[in-house]
Design an enzyme around this catalytic site. Structure first.
Site, PDB file in Angstrom:
ATOM      1  N   ASN A 117       0.869  -1.173   0.000  1.00  0.00           N
ATOM      2  CA  ASN A 117       0.000   0.000   0.000  1.00  0.00           C
ATOM      3  C   ASN A 117       0.908   1.224   0.000  1.00  0.00           C
ATOM      4  O   ASN A 117       1.498   1.566   1.018  1.00  0.00           O
ATOM      5  CB  ASN A 117      -0.901  -0.027   1.243  1.00  0.00           C
ATOM      6  CG  ASN A 117      -1.747   1.242   1.348  1.00  0.00           C
ATOM      7  OD1 ASN A 117      -1.783   2.055   0.421  1.00  0.00           O
ATOM      8  ND2 ASN A 117      -2.416   1.399   2.482  1.00  0.00           N
ATOM      9  N   TRP A 118       0.990   1.856  -1.150  1.00  0.00           N
ATOM     10  CA  TRP A 118       1.903   3.009  -1.268  1.00  0.00           C
ATOM     11  C   TRP A 118       1.342   4.269  -0.639  1.00  0.00           C
ATOM     12  O   TRP A 118       2.052   5.276  -0.546  1.00  0.00           O
ATOM     13  CB  TRP A 118       2.211   3.286  -2.749  1.00  0.00           C
ATOM     14  CG  TRP A 118       3.141   2.304  -3.383  1.00  0.00           C
ATOM     15  CD1 TRP A 118       3.742   1.223  -2.791  1.00  0.00           C
ATOM     16  CD2 TRP A 118       3.603   2.319  -4.744  1.00  0.00           C
ATOM     17  NE1 TRP A 118       4.533   0.564  -3.692  1.00  0.00           N
ATOM     18  CE2 TRP A 118       4.476   1.220  -4.903  1.00  0.00           C
ATOM     19  CE3 TRP A 118       3.355   3.142  -5.836  1.00  0.00           C
ATOM     20  CZ2 TRP A 118       5.103   0.935  -6.117  1.00  0.00           C
ATOM     21  CZ3 TRP A 118       3.980   2.870  -7.043  1.00  0.00           C
ATOM     22  CH2 TRP A 118       4.846   1.776  -7.175  1.00  0.00           C
ATOM     23  N   LYS A 119       0.053   4.254  -0.292  1.00  0.00           N
ATOM     24  CA  LYS A 119      -0.585   5.463   0.266  1.00  0.00           C
ATOM     25  C   LYS A 119      -0.340   6.648  -0.680  1.00  0.00           C
ATOM     26  O   LYS A 119      -0.347   6.455  -1.900  1.00  0.00           O
ATOM     27  CB  LYS A 119      -0.070   5.708   1.687  1.00  0.00           C
ATOM     28  CG  LYS A 119      -0.182   4.428   2.543  1.00  0.00           C
ATOM     29  CD  LYS A 119       0.067   4.618   4.004  1.00  0.00           C
ATOM     30  CE  LYS A 119      -0.088   3.279   4.723  1.00  0.00           C
ATOM     31  NZ  LYS A 119       0.072   3.385   6.167  1.00  0.00           N
ATOM     32  N   GLU A 149      -5.092  -4.605  10.653  1.00  0.00           N
ATOM     33  CA  GLU A 149      -4.071  -3.581  10.818  1.00  0.00           C
ATOM     34  C   GLU A 149      -4.333  -2.809  12.103  1.00  0.00           C
ATOM     35  O   GLU A 149      -5.119  -1.843  12.109  1.00  0.00           O
ATOM     36  CB  GLU A 149      -4.092  -2.609   9.629  1.00  0.00           C
ATOM     37  CG  GLU A 149      -3.832  -3.277   8.297  1.00  0.00           C
ATOM     38  CD  GLU A 149      -3.247  -2.299   7.281  1.00  0.00           C
ATOM     39  OE1 GLU A 149      -2.161  -2.590   6.765  1.00  0.00           O
ATOM     40  OE2 GLU A 149      -3.860  -1.243   7.038  1.00  0.00           O
ATOM     41  N   GLY A 187       2.818   2.563  10.723  1.00  0.00           N
ATOM     42  CA  GLY A 187       3.772   3.659  10.569  1.00  0.00           C
ATOM     43  C   GLY A 187       4.508   4.037  11.848  1.00  0.00           C
ATOM     44  O   GLY A 187       5.165   5.069  11.913  1.00  0.00           O
ATOM     45  N   SER A 198       3.788  -1.877  10.278  1.00  0.00           N
ATOM     46  CA  SER A 198       5.236  -1.960  10.473  1.00  0.00           C
ATOM     47  C   SER A 198       5.834  -3.318  10.097  1.00  0.00           C
ATOM     48  O   SER A 198       6.750  -3.806  10.773  1.00  0.00           O
ATOM     49  CB  SER A 198       5.617  -1.556  11.902  1.00  0.00           C
ATOM     50  OG  SER A 198       5.220  -0.213  12.149  1.00  0.00           O
ATOM     51  N   GLU A 240      -6.627   4.867   7.836  1.00  0.00           N
ATOM     52  CA  GLU A 240      -6.409   6.287   7.552  1.00  0.00           C
ATOM     53  C   GLU A 240      -7.647   6.919   6.921  1.00  0.00           C
ATOM     54  O   GLU A 240      -7.944   8.086   7.159  1.00  0.00           O
ATOM     55  CB  GLU A 240      -5.163   6.451   6.658  1.00  0.00           C
ATOM     56  CG  GLU A 240      -3.889   6.217   7.469  1.00  0.00           C
ATOM     57  CD  GLU A 240      -2.743   5.605   6.685  1.00  0.00           C
ATOM     58  OE1 GLU A 240      -2.762   5.606   5.444  1.00  0.00           O
ATOM     59  OE2 GLU A 240      -1.810   5.094   7.350  1.00  0.00           O
ATOM     60  N   HIS A 260      -9.419   1.341   4.917  1.00  0.00           N
ATOM     61  CA  HIS A 260      -8.133   1.541   5.589  1.00  0.00           C
ATOM     62  C   HIS A 260      -8.305   2.492   6.775  1.00  0.00           C
ATOM     63  O   HIS A 260      -9.090   3.435   6.710  1.00  0.00           O
ATOM     64  CB  HIS A 260      -7.092   2.103   4.608  1.00  0.00           C
ATOM     65  CG  HIS A 260      -5.710   2.046   5.170  1.00  0.00           C
ATOM     66  ND1 HIS A 260      -5.241   2.997   6.053  1.00  0.00           N
ATOM     67  CD2 HIS A 260      -4.718   1.141   5.031  1.00  0.00           C
ATOM     68  CE1 HIS A 260      -4.002   2.669   6.414  1.00  0.00           C
ATOM     69  NE2 HIS A 260      -3.665   1.536   5.803  1.00  0.00           N
ATOM     70  N   GLY A 280       3.092  -0.958   4.226  1.00  0.00           N
ATOM     71  CA  GLY A 280       3.136   0.455   3.871  1.00  0.00           C
ATOM     72  C   GLY A 280       4.564   0.902   3.609  1.00  0.00           C
ATOM     73  O   GLY A 280       5.133   0.650   2.543  1.00  0.00           O
ATOM     74  N   GLY A 281       5.169   1.549   4.592  1.00  0.00           N
ATOM     75  CA  GLY A 281       6.489   2.166   4.431  1.00  0.00           C
ATOM     76  C   GLY A 281       7.537   1.271   3.784  1.00  0.00           C
ATOM     77  O   GLY A 281       8.267   1.705   2.877  1.00  0.00           O
TER      78      GLY A 281
HETATM   79  P1  13P Z   1       3.237   0.611   7.625  1.00  0.00           P
HETATM   80  O1  13P Z   1       3.765  -0.676   7.034  1.00  0.00           O
HETATM   81  O2  13P Z   1       3.950   1.838   7.124  1.00  0.00           O
HETATM   82  O3  13P Z   1       3.150   0.540   9.125  1.00  0.00           O
HETATM   83  O4  13P Z   1       1.732   0.773   7.088  1.00  0.00           O
HETATM   84  C1  13P Z   1       0.851  -0.296   7.207  1.00  0.00           C
HETATM   85  C2  13P Z   1      -0.370   0.010   6.438  1.00  0.00           C
HETATM   86  O5  13P Z   1      -1.155   0.882   6.801  1.00  0.00           O
HETATM   87  C3  13P Z   1      -0.631  -0.751   5.205  1.00  0.00           C
HETATM   88  O6  13P Z   1      -1.907  -0.537   4.728  1.00  0.00           O
END
Ligand code: 13P
Length: 246
Positions: A5-7, A160, A166, A205, A93, A91, A226-227
């Protein structure tokens, strides 16, 4: 399934560069379904560069209407048109910053499934909810309301925990397994034994050095990253967590 997930990261040229570098790194992987979810603006170029590869495309959100006067929104058909196989829905967010609720999640899932998109439904508790022992109650609500009146098990669920996203604070494999097992039980209450076929991903993470310890757990069927998915070398290391190429 291991999904990136590149956000809100990467322009079209950065997307092209990433894919050009990433595909050779994972070309021999056949036992993991690999998925990339770039931002909307990069979907078309990603589809073009992923064509014929072993990597599938996902969007990060969708609207539930088919078309109409809904400025700024994207329909399921538009995602099919740019060759998305999946869409991430709910998600944390989006729940936290953009007013997503279990009800809007439910409408989006129905619309996506109707259009033939695979759904990756995200659920998870906040730190405050965990600390007040409400984790299971929150997960149960997100599952039952998010999946209300949905009669197909063609879904992927991503657990999640919000406190792990993050933050560098990954859930322990035991915490992940406990939540995933609970989620599986709730899915069984809806779908019966077919729920054994629903993949439950862990997200929060995930890194090359913790993926193996999470994946070893019975009910952890993949990861949503994500990251650590933003660089081809670290995401490919996660995809190839078993240490081999296949
Ligand atoms: P991180 O891997 O950056 O913690 O993000 C997880 C995430 O929200 C994937 O959708």
């Amino acid at each position: 399934m291991i999904a990136a997930n590149w956000k809100m990261h990467k322009t079209t040229s950065e997307t092209r560069e990433y894919i050009t570098e990433f595909l050779p790194l994972v070309k021999d992987v056949s036992d993991v379904e690999i998925v990339l979810a770039p931002p909307f603006t990069s979907l078309a170029i990603a589809a073009k560069f992923l064509k014929g590869s072993n990597v599938k495309l996902a969007a990060q959100d969708v609207y539930w209407e088919e078309k109409g006067a809904f400025t700024g929104e994207i329909s399921p058909l538009m995602l099919k048109d740019v060759e998305c196989s999946y869409v991430i829905i709910g998600h944390s967010e989006r729940r936290q910053y953009f007013g997503e609720t279990d009800q809007t999640v439910n409408r989006k899932i129905k619309a996506a499934l109707k259009a033939g998109l695979g759904v990756i439904l995200c659920i998870g508790e906040t730190l405050q909810e965990r600390e007040s022992n409400r984790t299971f109650e929150v997960l149960k609500r997100q599952i039952t309301e998010g999946l209300k009146d949905i009669n197909t098990d063609a879904l992927v669920v991503a657990y999640e925990p919000v406190w792990a996203i993050g933050t560098g604070k990954t859930a322990t494999p035991e915490q992940a397994q406990e939540a995933h097992q609970f989620i599986r039980t709730e899915l069984k209450a809806i779908f019966g034994n077919e729920a054994d076929n629903i993949r439950i991903l862990y997200g929060g993470s995930v890194k090359p050095d913790n993926i193996a310890s999470l994946m070893v757990k019975d009910d952890v069927d993949g990861a949503l990253v994500g990251g650590a998915s933003l660089k081809p070398d670290s995401f490919s290391a996660i995809v190839k967590f078993q240490g081999g190429d296949s």
